[in-house]
Write an enzyme that holds these catalytic residues in place. Structure first.
Site, PDB file in Angstrom:
ATOM      1  N   CYS A  25      56.148  30.077 -14.007  1.00 43.12           N
ATOM      2  CA  CYS A  25      55.761  29.416 -15.260  1.00 43.12           C
ATOM      3  C   CYS A  25      56.912  29.530 -16.267  1.00 43.12           C
ATOM      4  O   CYS A  25      57.486  30.622 -16.456  1.00 43.12           O
ATOM      5  CB  CYS A  25      54.503  30.080 -15.821  1.00 43.12           C
ATOM      6  SG  CYS A  25      54.070  29.557 -17.502  1.00 43.12           S
TER       7      CYS A  25
ATOM      8  N   CYS B 215      48.967  32.115 -17.609  1.00 41.98           N
ATOM      9  CA  CYS B 215      48.545  31.607 -18.938  1.00 41.98           C
ATOM     10  C   CYS B 215      47.809  30.279 -18.845  1.00 41.98           C
ATOM     11  O   CYS B 215      47.385  29.735 -19.868  1.00 41.98           O
ATOM     12  CB  CYS B 215      49.782  31.464 -19.824  1.00 41.98           C
ATOM     13  SG  CYS B 215      50.962  30.201 -19.285  1.00 41.98           S
TER      14      CYS B 215
ATOM     15  N   HIS C 244      36.766  19.056  -8.173  1.00 41.84           N
ATOM     16  CA  HIS C 244      37.539  20.143  -7.556  1.00 41.84           C
ATOM     17  C   HIS C 244      39.009  20.100  -7.936  1.00 41.84           C
ATOM     18  O   HIS C 244      39.829  20.729  -7.274  1.00 41.84           O
ATOM     19  CB  HIS C 244      37.375  20.082  -6.027  1.00 41.84           C
ATOM     20  CG  HIS C 244      35.983  20.444  -5.577  1.00 41.84           C
ATOM     21  ND1 HIS C 244      35.470  20.062  -4.357  1.00 41.84           N
ATOM     22  CD2 HIS C 244      34.986  21.133  -6.199  1.00 41.84           C
ATOM     23  CE1 HIS C 244      34.233  20.516  -4.244  1.00 41.84           C
ATOM     24  NE2 HIS C 244      33.906  21.166  -5.348  1.00 41.84           N
TER      25      HIS C 244
ATOM     26  N   TYR D 236      49.492  24.055   0.135  1.00 44.37           N
ATOM     27  CA  TYR D 236      49.100  22.972  -0.785  1.00 44.37           C
ATOM     28  C   TYR D 236      50.230  21.968  -0.989  1.00 44.37           C
ATOM     29  O   TYR D 236      49.998  20.761  -1.087  1.00 44.37           O
ATOM     30  CB  TYR D 236      48.626  23.560  -2.117  1.00 44.37           C
ATOM     31  CG  TYR D 236      47.182  24.020  -2.077  1.00 44.37           C
ATOM     32  CD1 TYR D 236      46.858  25.337  -1.798  1.00 44.37           C
ATOM     33  CD2 TYR D 236      46.137  23.108  -2.265  1.00 44.37           C
ATOM     34  CE1 TYR D 236      45.525  25.752  -1.722  1.00 44.37           C
ATOM     35  CE2 TYR D 236      44.809  23.501  -2.191  1.00 44.37           C
ATOM     36  CZ  TYR D 236      44.507  24.828  -1.921  1.00 44.37           C
ATOM     37  OH  TYR D 236      43.194  25.216  -1.827  1.00 44.37           O
TER      38      TYR D 236
ATOM     39  N   PRO E 234      29.850   8.594   9.218  1.00 46.14           N
ATOM     40  CA  PRO E 234      29.620   8.294  10.645  1.00 46.14           C
ATOM     41  C   PRO E 234      28.530   9.170  11.268  1.00 46.14           C
ATOM     42  O   PRO E 234      27.950   8.807  12.294  1.00 46.14           O
ATOM     43  CB  PRO E 234      30.985   8.592  11.293  1.00 46.14           C
ATOM     44  CG  PRO E 234      31.968   8.602  10.188  1.00 46.14           C
ATOM     45  CD  PRO E 234      31.236   9.013   8.967  1.00 46.14           C
TER      46      PRO E 234
ATOM     47  N   ASN F 252      37.383  15.231  -3.936  1.00 42.25           N
ATOM     48  CA  ASN F 252      38.712  15.208  -3.334  1.00 42.25           C
ATOM     49  C   ASN F 252      39.771  15.588  -4.358  1.00 42.25           C
ATOM     50  O   ASN F 252      39.599  15.379  -5.555  1.00 42.25           O
ATOM     51  CB  ASN F 252      39.002  13.822  -2.757  1.00 42.25           C
ATOM     52  CG  ASN F 252      38.028  13.441  -1.663  1.00 42.25           C
ATOM     53  OD1 ASN F 252      37.398  14.308  -1.062  1.00 42.25           O
ATOM     54  ND2 ASN F 252      37.860  12.159  -1.417  1.00 42.25           N
ATOM     55  N   VAL F 253      40.842  16.151  -3.843  1.00 42.30           N
ATOM     56  CA  VAL F 253      41.946  16.577  -4.727  1.00 42.30           C
ATOM     57  C   VAL F 253      43.168  15.675  -4.542  1.00 42.30           C
ATOM     58  O   VAL F 253      44.225  15.924  -5.118  1.00 42.30           O
ATOM     59  CB  VAL F 253      42.306  18.064  -4.464  1.00 42.30           C
ATOM     60  CG1 VAL F 253      41.152  18.965  -4.887  1.00 42.30           C
ATOM     61  CG2 VAL F 253      42.689  18.327  -3.006  1.00 42.30           C
ATOM     62  N   ASP F 254      42.992  14.597  -3.735  1.00 46.02           N
ATOM     63  CA  ASP F 254      44.093  13.636  -3.606  1.00 46.02           C
ATOM     64  C   ASP F 254      44.007  12.635  -4.767  1.00 46.02           C
ATOM     65  O   ASP F 254      43.062  12.668  -5.549  1.00 46.02           O
ATOM     66  CB  ASP F 254      44.035  12.928  -2.236  1.00 46.02           C
ATOM     67  CG  ASP F 254      42.762  12.092  -2.026  1.00 46.02           C
ATOM     68  OD1 ASP F 254      42.110  12.243  -0.976  1.00 46.02           O
ATOM     69  OD2 ASP F 254      42.420  11.298  -2.923  1.00 46.02           O
TER      70      ASP F 254
END
Ligand code: OAD
Length: 256
Positions: free
Chosen positions: A154, A132, A121, A69, A221, A104-106
């Protein structure tokens, strides 16, 4: 994409007052961000994304998943919004009741000028504690990881920090899903862009609009399972089709 299809889609957009723009990974493809089902490259070639995007994968090998990631996040940081992102922002600027719903996660919608996209997402830019659930700071912009990378701990409970994205087998954020369904339920046009429409419940969003009688226009497309419910299928890349659609709907508008 035929001129007739573009004109038909432009009429629908010009008549809309509260469209939903529903986007998937194809929206960012022309920015150089691989789609989810593109072949993985480099070190990640031997991994199927679906194998990495799961709680079990993170539990088994946090460094592998975190490294993947972080590599995606660095790739997004290097990418730039494409004319498709700017055209979506131009639609929102013209029609303030437009709701952008993205899988999208961008962060390219925001960087392209879109306002408050509903994120089904999550985001590569919102890590949180795997224990936590407290939000965690983004790691300093060190170089792109060449492979597995130990996640930070964390600061509150020392559990490993995880990406702030939805993994296979996890529920979508309730508030985001409710907002997306609400927007699709009241929209007068749904523009679906760059999604294979294979992953549920996100893929239900265009169907919510179609079932309630809103026209659906697709930009992709290639055919997808949504073809059958679309009023118009615009075959082509988002970075070309969306600016052309905005210009055709509003000849006086900047297409972004
Ligand atoms: P996919 O990779 O499944 O599909 C990308 C779609 O974009 C395909 O239909 C392509 O034909 C199309 N496409 C490719 N280039 C394009 C371009 N330049 N312009 C327009 N369309 C283009 O990605 P998604 O449909 O977004 O979920 O995948 C949905 C979800 O599946 C992802 O959000 C991810 C994955 O599981 C999570 O991470 C939770």
């Amino acid at each position: 994409m035929s001129a007739g299809d573009l004109a038909a889609a432009a009429r629908l957009l010009a008549a809309a007052t509260r469209p939903v723009v529903f986007t998937g990974a194809g929206m960012s493809a022309e920015s150089g961000v691989p789609t989810f089902r593109d072949a993985q490259v480099g070190l990640w070639q031997r991994f199927d994304p679906a194998q990495l995007a799961t709680p079990a994968a993170f539990h088994a090998d946090p460094a592998l998943v975190w490294g993947w990631y972080e590599g995606r996040r660095h790739g997004v940081r290097r990418a730039a919004p494409n004319p498709g992102h700017r055209a979506v922002a131009a639609i929102q600027a013209r029609l303030p009741d437009t709701v952008v719903v993205t899988q999208n996660v961008d962060d390219l919608h925001e960087r392209g000028g879109a306002v408050a996209p509903v994120r089904l997402h999550g985001s590569l830019f919102a890590p949180r504690c795997s224990g936590c659930a407290r939000p965690a700071p983004l790691p300093d912009a060190a170089g792109e990881p060449a492979g597995p990378l130990d996640p930070p701990a964390c600061a509150h409970c020392a559990a490993p920090v995880r990406p702030g994205v939805v993994w296979f087998g996890e529920a979508l954020p309730e508030a985001a899903l409710a907002a997306a369904v609400e927007a699709a339920s009241r929209c007068d046009l749904l523009l679906t862009v760059g999604t294979s429409a294979l992953v549920h419940p996100a893929a239900e969003i265009p169907l919510v609009a179609a079932r309630l009688g809103a026209p659906v226009v697709q930009v992709n497309p290639v055919p997808t399972p949504l073809d059958a419910v679309c009023a118009v299928n615009l075959r082509g890349p988002a970075g070309e089709v969306l600016p052309a659609l905005v210009r055709a709907a509003w000849p006086d508008a900047s297409a972004g």
